[in-house]
Design a protein around this motif. Structure first.
Motif, PDB file in Angstrom:
ATOM      1  N   LEU A 246      13.354   7.550 -14.178  1.00  0.00           N
ATOM      2  CA  LEU A 246      12.730   6.584 -13.269  1.00  0.00           C
ATOM      3  C   LEU A 246      13.753   5.860 -12.355  1.00  0.00           C
ATOM      4  CD1 LEU A 246      10.654   6.854 -15.369  1.00  0.00           C
ATOM      5  CD2 LEU A 246      10.154   4.284 -15.050  1.00  0.00           C
ATOM      6  N   PHE A 247      12.843   5.723 -11.171  1.00  0.00           N
ATOM      7  CA  PHE A 247      13.634   5.139  -9.945  1.00  0.00           C
ATOM      8  C   PHE A 247      13.823   3.542  -9.819  1.00  0.00           C
ATOM      9  CE2 PHE A 247      12.918   9.198  -8.116  1.00  0.00           C
ATOM     10  CZ  PHE A 247      13.993   9.525  -7.322  1.00  0.00           C
ATOM     11  N   GLY A 248      13.164   2.672 -10.805  1.00  0.00           N
ATOM     12  CA  GLY A 248      12.957   1.325 -10.825  1.00  0.00           C
ATOM     13  C   GLY A 248      12.099   0.867  -9.767  1.00  0.00           C
ATOM     14  N   ILE A 249      11.214   1.551  -9.609  1.00  0.00           N
ATOM     15  CA  ILE A 249      10.123   1.247  -8.354  1.00  0.00           C
ATOM     16  C   ILE A 249       9.046   1.023  -8.824  1.00  0.00           C
ATOM     17  CG2 ILE A 249       9.203   1.846  -6.201  1.00  0.00           C
ATOM     18  CD1 ILE A 249      11.730   3.496  -5.498  1.00  0.00           C
ATOM     19  N   ALA A 250       8.313  -0.055  -9.003  1.00  0.00           N
ATOM     20  CA  ALA A 250       6.955  -0.595  -9.602  1.00  0.00           C
ATOM     21  C   ALA A 250       6.385  -1.376  -8.462  1.00  0.00           C
ATOM     22  CB  ALA A 250       7.260  -0.931 -10.942  1.00  0.00           C
ATOM     23  N   PHE A 251       5.009  -1.059  -8.283  1.00  0.00           N
ATOM     24  CA  PHE A 251       4.460  -2.087  -7.434  1.00  0.00           C
ATOM     25  C   PHE A 251       2.890  -1.843  -7.675  1.00  0.00           C
ATOM     26  CE2 PHE A 251       4.888   2.100  -5.327  1.00  0.00           C
ATOM     27  CZ  PHE A 251       3.779   2.232  -4.745  1.00  0.00           C
TER      28      PHE A 251
ATOM     29  N   HIS B 142      -4.590   0.040  -7.137  1.00  0.00           N
ATOM     30  CA  HIS B 142      -3.650   0.665  -7.958  1.00  0.00           C
ATOM     31  C   HIS B 142      -2.499  -0.063  -8.670  1.00  0.00           C
ATOM     32  CE1 HIS B 142      -5.919   3.863  -5.658  1.00  0.00           C
ATOM     33  NE2 HIS B 142      -6.104   4.509  -6.816  1.00  0.00           N
ATOM     34  N   TYR B 143      -2.035   0.367  -9.766  1.00  0.00           N
ATOM     35  CA  TYR B 143      -0.628   0.188 -10.310  1.00  0.00           C
ATOM     36  C   TYR B 143       0.058   1.312 -10.162  1.00  0.00           C
ATOM     37  CZ  TYR B 143      -2.955  -4.035 -12.444  1.00  0.00           C
ATOM     38  OH  TYR B 143      -3.629  -5.098 -12.727  1.00  0.00           O
ATOM     39  N   CYS B 144       1.397   1.378  -9.633  1.00  0.00           N
ATOM     40  CA  CYS B 144       2.250   2.569  -9.323  1.00  0.00           C
ATOM     41  C   CYS B 144       3.636   2.224  -9.754  1.00  0.00           C
ATOM     42  CB  CYS B 144       2.046   2.857  -7.795  1.00  0.00           C
ATOM     43  SG  CYS B 144       0.573   2.881  -6.835  1.00  0.00           S
ATOM     44  N   PHE B 145       4.062   3.489 -10.209  1.00  0.00           N
ATOM     45  CA  PHE B 145       5.624   3.330 -10.595  1.00  0.00           C
ATOM     46  C   PHE B 145       6.112   4.816  -9.990  1.00  0.00           C
ATOM     47  CE2 PHE B 145       4.429   4.294 -14.856  1.00  0.00           C
ATOM     48  CZ  PHE B 145       5.214   5.435 -15.191  1.00  0.00           C
ATOM     49  N   ALA B 146       7.326   4.824  -9.445  1.00  0.00           N
ATOM     50  CA  ALA B 146       8.045   6.202  -9.177  1.00  0.00           C
ATOM     51  C   ALA B 146       8.779   6.746 -10.274  1.00  0.00           C
ATOM     52  CB  ALA B 146       8.687   5.906  -7.902  1.00  0.00           C
ATOM     53  N   GLN B 147       8.843   8.191 -10.309  1.00  0.00           N
ATOM     54  CA  GLN B 147       9.751   8.723 -11.653  1.00  0.00           C
ATOM     55  C   GLN B 147      10.395   9.916 -10.915  1.00  0.00           C
ATOM     56  OE1 GLN B 147       7.281   9.339 -14.801  1.00  0.00           O
ATOM     57  NE2 GLN B 147       5.530  10.320 -13.881  1.00  0.00           N
ATOM     58  N   GLU B 148      11.336  10.383 -11.433  1.00  0.00           N
ATOM     59  CA  GLU B 148      12.046  11.696 -11.296  1.00  0.00           C
ATOM     60  C   GLU B 148      11.311  12.816 -10.881  1.00  0.00           C
ATOM     61  OE1 GLU B 148      15.143  14.552 -13.570  1.00  0.00           O
ATOM     62  OE2 GLU B 148      14.254  13.130 -14.544  1.00  0.00           O
TER      63      GLU B 148
ATOM     64  N   GLU C 241       0.833  -1.233   0.034  1.00  0.00           N
ATOM     65  CA  GLU C 241       0.185  -0.019  -0.176  1.00  0.00           C
ATOM     66  C   GLU C 241       0.854   1.238   0.127  1.00  0.00           C
ATOM     67  OE1 GLU C 241      -3.131  -0.072  -0.542  1.00  0.00           O
ATOM     68  OE2 GLU C 241      -2.906  -2.184  -0.661  1.00  0.00           O
ATOM     69  N   ILE C 242       0.414   2.190  -0.779  1.00  0.00           N
ATOM     70  CA  ILE C 242       1.318   3.478  -0.748  1.00  0.00           C
ATOM     71  C   ILE C 242       1.849   4.096   0.318  1.00  0.00           C
ATOM     72  CG2 ILE C 242       1.313   6.068  -1.865  1.00  0.00           C
ATOM     73  CD1 ILE C 242      -0.746   4.980  -3.894  1.00  0.00           C
TER      74      ILE C 242
ATOM     75  N   MET D 256       9.826  12.094  -4.754  1.00  0.00           N
ATOM     76  CA  MET D 256       9.498  11.315  -5.940  1.00  0.00           C
ATOM     77  C   MET D 256       8.200  11.711  -6.727  1.00  0.00           C
ATOM     78  SD  MET D 256      10.699   7.423  -4.952  1.00  0.00           S
ATOM     79  CE  MET D 256      12.041   6.990  -4.173  1.00  0.00           C
ATOM     80  N   ALA D 257       7.902  11.556  -7.985  1.00  0.00           N
ATOM     81  CA  ALA D 257       6.721  11.617  -8.423  1.00  0.00           C
ATOM     82  C   ALA D 257       6.198  10.331  -8.744  1.00  0.00           C
ATOM     83  CB  ALA D 257       6.866  12.440  -9.636  1.00  0.00           C
ATOM     84  N   LEU D 258       5.132   9.804  -7.989  1.00  0.00           N
ATOM     85  CA  LEU D 258       4.622   8.586  -8.177  1.00  0.00           C
ATOM     86  C   LEU D 258       3.318   8.494  -8.924  1.00  0.00           C
ATOM     87  CD1 LEU D 258       4.810   5.737  -6.605  1.00  0.00           C
ATOM     88  CD2 LEU D 258       3.099   6.399  -5.193  1.00  0.00           C
ATOM     89  N   LYS D 259       3.388   7.877 -10.089  1.00  0.00           N
ATOM     90  CA  LYS D 259       2.004   7.690 -10.874  1.00  0.00           C
ATOM     91  C   LYS D 259       1.495   6.541 -10.417  1.00  0.00           C
ATOM     92  CE  LYS D 259       1.275   8.122 -15.797  1.00  0.00           C
ATOM     93  NZ  LYS D 259       1.777   8.486 -17.287  1.00  0.00           N
ATOM     94  N   VAL D 260       0.140   7.043 -10.424  1.00  0.00           N
ATOM     95  CA  VAL D 260      -0.887   6.154  -9.805  1.00  0.00           C
ATOM     96  C   VAL D 260      -2.038   5.667 -10.538  1.00  0.00           C
ATOM     97  CG1 VAL D 260      -2.573   5.542  -7.824  1.00  0.00           C
ATOM     98  CG2 VAL D 260      -0.093   6.969  -7.419  1.00  0.00           C
ATOM     99  N   MET D 261      -2.102   4.537 -11.369  1.00  0.00           N
ATOM    100  CA  MET D 261      -3.245   4.379 -11.860  1.00  0.00           C
ATOM    101  C   MET D 261      -4.140   3.136 -11.611  1.00  0.00           C
ATOM    102  SD  MET D 261      -0.645   3.906 -15.510  1.00  0.00           S
ATOM    103  CE  MET D 261       0.855   3.995 -14.647  1.00  0.00           C
ATOM    104  N   PRO D 262      -5.395   3.723 -11.447  1.00  0.00           N
ATOM    105  CA  PRO D 262      -6.575   2.877 -10.911  1.00  0.00           C
ATOM    106  C   PRO D 262      -6.646   1.350 -11.705  1.00  0.00           C
ATOM    107  CG  PRO D 262      -7.522   4.939 -11.334  1.00  0.00           C
ATOM    108  CD  PRO D 262      -6.138   4.863 -11.782  1.00  0.00           C
TER     109      PRO D 262
END
Length: 338
Positions: A89-94, A99-105, A24-25, A55-61
């Motif tokens: 990108l930080f190489g973080i996806a979960f 949600h599906y999420c990944f972290a970017q610069e 969970e985020i 970080m900027a966390l992209k969050v997709m339902p």
């Protein structure tokens, strides 16, 4: 459909799917605020709970996002993020429960769309030519890099060009949500947007239509080249040249008619009204970037040959300088600083 099955992207997708963690985020990130929102979901400014890294966390339902689409965007973004003009990108996806999420610069600044909005007496002026050229060079470099890896961005537009400073000394291309491998077939798209090429508009499913009669379209770098040409126009003017590349759009039809002229004996008179501010050299560049015949369309890198040439006519540059000076005088007068 892919022209390159078994590519590195396919392998990355397969590996990421096998190792996509569940959390969970709030367990690992402090949410500071929301910094972006769209059809895809939202982008959150977060800090890592243990390291403090912003970080900027992209969050997709999950309700509106297919796992394969999320994996494709993340893996393509990760694969290309080493380029200095592409968001890292930080190489973080979960995945979380919803949600599906990944972290970017985290890119501090504004996007190009916010900068080119008209500000001076409702006059549409774009940004200075010198700044525009710095922006164009960097985006061309990013697109060349993307295309060299057999990929196409497919969403080159002002909102996806992030500026780290007001003079465009450093810009970054963002959002690979529509990116695909070269050769992928598009059977249809929903509606049209101003930066879509004519061939892409042929597979657009318009309101009320049930099917597209045109054959499937192969995804090629030429789609990005056309969009890039439209973006350059936007940067220099502050507006789009047309609403869509269809015969029903008069502004597009004027440009298409100009493109189809075999000889242009008087280029000053022949150019469409919205393009009068540009020099013959700039019009030559636009004619190559946005050639109606895909086979004649140049690559994005060919804009480099036009960097030493003037893009805006002298009278236009002088008019803009006059407007800016008068505006400064008015602002100073209002504040008693004449």
């Amino acid at each position: 459909t892919s022209s390159a099955p078994g590519s590195l992207i396919d392998e990355l997708i397969e590996l990421t799917a096998q190792s996509l963690g569940q959390l969970e985020i709030q367990e690992h990130f402090n949410i500071v605020k929301e910094i972006g929102r769209g059809k895809y979901g939202k982008v959150l400014l977060v800090t890592h709970r243990f390291r403090g890294t912003p970080m900027a966390l992209k969050v997709m339902p999950k309700a509106s996002t297919k796992l394969q689409g999320f994996l494709r965007e993340y893996c393509i973004s990760l694969h290309l993020s080493c380029h200095p003009c592409i968001v890292g990108l930080f190489g973080i996806a979960f995945q979380s429960n919803e949600h599906y999420c990944f972290a970017q610069e985290l890119v501090i600044g504004r996007d190009l769309f916010a900068v080119i909005q008209p500000k001076v007496s409702q006059t549409l002026v774009g940004i200075p030519e010198s700044s525009a050229k710095r922006c164009v060079l960097q985006i061309a470099s990013a697109l060349e890099f993307i295309h060299s890896h057999g990929l196409v961005h497919r969403d080159v537009k002002p909102e996806n060009i992030l500026l780290l400073d007001n003079r465009c000394c450093q810009v970054k291309l963002a959002d690979f949500g529509l990116a695909q491998k070269r050769g992928t077939l598009i059977r249809y798209i929903m509606g049209t947007l101003p930066y879509m090429s004519p061939e892409l508009c042929t597979v657009a499913l318009m309101e009320g239509q049930k099917e597209v009669t045109a054959p499937p379209l192969s995804v090629e770098p030429s789609l990005d080249t056309w969009a890039f040409g439209v973006v350059i126009f936007c940067i220099l003017t502050g507006y789009f040249p047309w609403e869509c590349c269809l015969d029903s759009d008069d502004c597009y039809q004027e440009f298409a008619d100009w493109c189809q002229m075999e000889e242009r004996p008087n280029i000053e008179e022949d150019v469409p009204p919205l393009w009068k501010r540009f020099t013959p050299e700039a019009m030559e560049m636009f004619g190559k970037l946005m050639a109606l015949d895909v086979r004649k369309r140049c690559t994005v890198g060919e804009v480099k040959a036009y960097m030493e040439k003037d893009w805006l006519k002298k009278w236009w540059r002088e008019a803009i300088a006059f407007i800016c000076n008068e505006t400064i005088k008015i602002l100073l007068s209002r504040n008693g600083l004449e």
